[in-house]
Design a protein around this motif. Structure first.
Motif, PDB file in Angstrom:
ATOM      1  N   SER A  74      -3.646 -20.863 -23.184  1.00  0.00           N
ATOM      2  CA  SER A  74      -2.524 -19.809 -22.968  1.00  0.00           C
ATOM      3  C   SER A  74      -2.514 -18.660 -23.834  1.00  0.00           C
ATOM      4  CB  SER A  74      -1.223 -20.569 -23.161  1.00  0.00           C
ATOM      5  OG  SER A  74       0.005 -19.663 -23.167  1.00  0.00           O
ATOM      6  N   LEU A  75      -3.122 -18.796 -25.045  1.00  0.00           N
ATOM      7  CA  LEU A  75      -3.140 -17.941 -26.221  1.00  0.00           C
ATOM      8  C   LEU A  75      -4.110 -16.826 -25.776  1.00  0.00           C
ATOM      9  CD1 LEU A  75      -2.192 -16.522 -28.665  1.00  0.00           C
ATOM     10  CD2 LEU A  75      -3.689 -18.110 -29.916  1.00  0.00           C
ATOM     11  N   SER A  76      -5.290 -17.253 -25.013  1.00  0.00           N
ATOM     12  CA  SER A  76      -6.523 -16.463 -24.823  1.00  0.00           C
ATOM     13  C   SER A  76      -6.081 -15.511 -23.474  1.00  0.00           C
ATOM     14  CB  SER A  76      -7.652 -17.374 -24.303  1.00  0.00           C
ATOM     15  OG  SER A  76      -7.686 -17.978 -23.363  1.00  0.00           O
ATOM     16  N   GLU A  77      -5.438 -16.284 -22.678  1.00  0.00           N
ATOM     17  CA  GLU A  77      -4.763 -15.342 -21.436  1.00  0.00           C
ATOM     18  C   GLU A  77      -4.065 -14.224 -21.967  1.00  0.00           C
ATOM     19  OE1 GLU A  77      -5.275 -15.665 -18.101  1.00  0.00           O
ATOM     20  OE2 GLU A  77      -6.854 -17.128 -18.613  1.00  0.00           O
ATOM     21  N   LYS A  78      -3.183 -14.344 -22.993  1.00  0.00           N
ATOM     22  CA  LYS A  78      -2.495 -13.215 -23.365  1.00  0.00           C
ATOM     23  C   LYS A  78      -3.319 -12.231 -24.356  1.00  0.00           C
ATOM     24  CE  LYS A  78       1.952 -16.116 -23.448  1.00  0.00           C
ATOM     25  NZ  LYS A  78       2.857 -16.617 -24.386  1.00  0.00           N
ATOM     26  N   TYR A  79      -4.324 -12.881 -24.923  1.00  0.00           N
ATOM     27  CA  TYR A  79      -4.851 -11.739 -25.875  1.00  0.00           C
ATOM     28  C   TYR A  79      -6.317 -11.988 -25.182  1.00  0.00           C
ATOM     29  CZ  TYR A  79      -7.327 -10.551 -30.029  1.00  0.00           C
ATOM     30  OH  TYR A  79      -8.328  -9.918 -30.949  1.00  0.00           O
ATOM     31  N   LYS A  80      -6.631 -10.543 -24.538  1.00  0.00           N
ATOM     32  CA  LYS A  80      -7.838 -10.297 -23.910  1.00  0.00           C
ATOM     33  C   LYS A  80      -8.643  -9.689 -25.020  1.00  0.00           C
ATOM     34  CE  LYS A  80      -6.551 -11.861 -19.942  1.00  0.00           C
ATOM     35  NZ  LYS A  80      -7.159 -13.181 -19.503  1.00  0.00           N
TER      36      LYS A  80
END
Length: 547
Positions: A74-80
């Motif tokens: 989830s964090l990686s989806e928000k932080y590209k």
């Protein structure tokens, strides 16, 4: 901090950011290290699973069944990760993390090892190349923005010159119109002149009219060959003759007359000019009918243009084939130019004291041929030190004009400017000064600021919120200072005083401008306030552009 975030959200093996399905983050239970599922499945296909980081062997569940770390996903989806959005290497499928300056191309680690380093190419990390490129782009953009701003200022100046020229021409057209009307009246009165005094008086008036009209410069617009310099020599690299419009100022009425006479009887002075049928002449004057009568056998080249001010191009055999443009119908005269606001109110433009004045916006009807938007004219008002003018009148007696330079960085100065222009609705026009404070004593001031609203009521309410008061705006009382007089109350922010006597050691709460001329008018106003009202008969602003 950003590098640490990149490391946490990126698979240590493929350097790709964790994504749903293909590159979901999973944790090896034996050691606790995290990788994307795709990389672990690749390792599993070799027969045994060794952690790529610590080399500890995994003997548990297959990689396809390990649970996904959804919090990390989830964090990686928000932080590209912006640097890994480019396509991978076409040859090896690995991230393009390097840049070869010799080949000018992006490389992956395999490309780097298999050829470029071995061949002695200058290779650096992609992050270094990106940083340099970003710096270069920022520099280029900064230069572009500077160039645009310089060209913008040039265009604004050119527009200002154009507006000034239009206003000047309309002013001169009125002078010419009035002079012609007066001249016609003189002719009508000639039979009534029977004595020496009357004749001499009439001659003085005629001389005055001649002087006034001769001060107005004439312009001549003619078609010239763009392939010739001022000495009529052809440029060597020109292949074709292309006529272009050129504006010339006449230095002498006599020279113009001679030029026209010579042009009618002289052959063109170069073969190319004869071939191009040059020069063209543009003539709009009171002798149009004479030219037209002389060209009874002329061939019409271009017919009427428009309905009101139709033009016709003719080729006259008697004028050595020179093309003549003549007015077919009467042009509007005299010319008038006004400024128009968004609500349809207009303000006149007028040259006075070698300055271009814009009078306040009002509902006065006019028949102007030129209308210029207020938003365009506002470009020409000085931002740092706008200058306004007030015409003062006592009953029917005109006292004179006062020029005030405002401190443009202050909101209170902008508020005063708006009330001089009428740009926010009301203006100080027809406003009456309501008193003299400390009459005859040090610190004497002329008090004003009551304006008339659209509902025909009197108000002193401020039109702009947050006007300055006190603090570092306090200044010693000096002659000519224009100051706020509201006591800091927005309901009275239209009030202002103009100081007419120094008071050393005493202070004004908020100075926002100063009189640049004419204090004599203000002292007369103070004196007249004892017997009659003093009114602002007209008000406006000076446009900083001039011709």
């Amino acid at each position: 901090m950003q590098d640490e975030m990149d490391a946490e959200l990126t698979c240590p093996v493929c350097q790709e950011i964790y994504t749903k399905d293909l590159r979901e983050p999973v944790l090896l239970p034996g050691c606790g290290h995290t990788f994307c599922r795709a990389c672990l499945c690749t390792v599993e296909s070799t027969g045994k699973v060794l952690c790529p980081t610590c080399r500890k062997r995994h003997t548990g569940s297959p990689m396809s069944s390990l649970p996904t770390i959804y919090a990390l996903l989830s964090l990686s989806e928000k932080y590209k990760k912006p640097l890994n959005t480019e396509a991978p290497c076409q040859h090896h499928g690995s991230p393009l993390e390097f840049w070869c300056r010799h080949c000018q191309e992006a490389l992956c680690g395999h490309c780097l090892l298999t050829g470029h380093l071995r061949e002695g190419h200058l290779v650096e990390k992609g992050a270094v190349f990106v940083a340099e490129k970003k710096e270069e782009i920022v520099s280029n953009i900064s230069q572009l923005v500077n160039d645009v701003e310089m060209k913008k200022e040039l265009i604004i100046k050119q527009m200002g010159d154009l507006i000034s020229q239009i206003a000047l021409n309309t002013e001169e057209s009125q002078i010419l119109h009035d002079s012609k009307t007066e001249a016609e009246n003189i002719l009508k009165n000639i039979p009534n002149v029977n004595c020496i005094d009357s004749a001499l008086t009439l001659q003085v008036l005629v001389n005055s009219l001649e002087t006034g009209t001769q001060k107005i410069p004439l312009s001549r617009i003619k078609m010239v060959d763009s392939n010739f310099c001022d000495k009529c020599k052809p440029c060597p690299d020109v292949e074709a003759v292309r006529p272009a419009v050129k504006l010339e100022s006449c230095t002498s009425m006599e020279e113009d007359a001679d030029d026209n006479r010579e042009g009618m009887n002289t052959e063109p002075h170069s073969p190319l000019e004869r071939e191009a049928n040059e020069p063209f002449k543009y003539q709009i004057n009171e002798t149009t009918d004479r030219y037209m009568s002389e060209s009874q056998h002329s061939e019409s080249v271009i017919g009427e243009v428009g309905e009101r001010n139709s033009l016709i191009f003719t080729r006259n055999e008697n004028l050595n084939h020179a093309n003549v443009i003549a007015l077919r119908t009467k042009a509007p005269w005299p010319l008038r130019c006004y400024v128009i606001g968004n609500d349809g109110r207009t303000g006149k433009l007028k040259w006075e004291n070698d300055k271009l004045h814009m009078y306040n916006l009002s509902r006065t009807q006019n028949d102007a041929q030129f209308m210029i938007q207020l938003s365009v004219v506002e470009w020409l008002i000085s931002a740092e030190s706008p200058e306004v003018f007030l015409d003062l009148r006592s009953d029917q007696h005109y006292l004179g004009r006062v020029y005030i330079r405002l401190y443009g960085h202050l909101r209170r100065a902008q508020h005063f400017l708006a009330l001089c222009l009428g740009s926010l609705g009301p203006s100080y026009k027809f406003s009456k000064f309501h008193g003299v404070a400390k009459r005859g004593a040090p610190g004497e001031t002329l008090a004003g600021g009551k304006y008339i609203t659209a509902e025909n009521t009197v108000s002193i309410q401020g039109l702009i919120p947050g006007l300055e008061w006190g603090g570092h705006h306090i200044s010693e009382k000096r002659v000519g200072l224009v100051v706020g007089a509201s006591g800091g109350r927005p309901t009275e922010d239209a009030f202002f005083h103009i100081c007419t006597k120094d008071h050393i050691g005493r202070k004004f709460a908020c100075v926002f401008g100063e009189v640049v001329s004419d204090m004599r008018v203000l002292r007369d106003a103070v004196r007249h306030m004892q017997q009659s009202d003093v009114q602002i008969a007209d008000v406006g602003v000076i446009l900083s552009q001039g011709v």
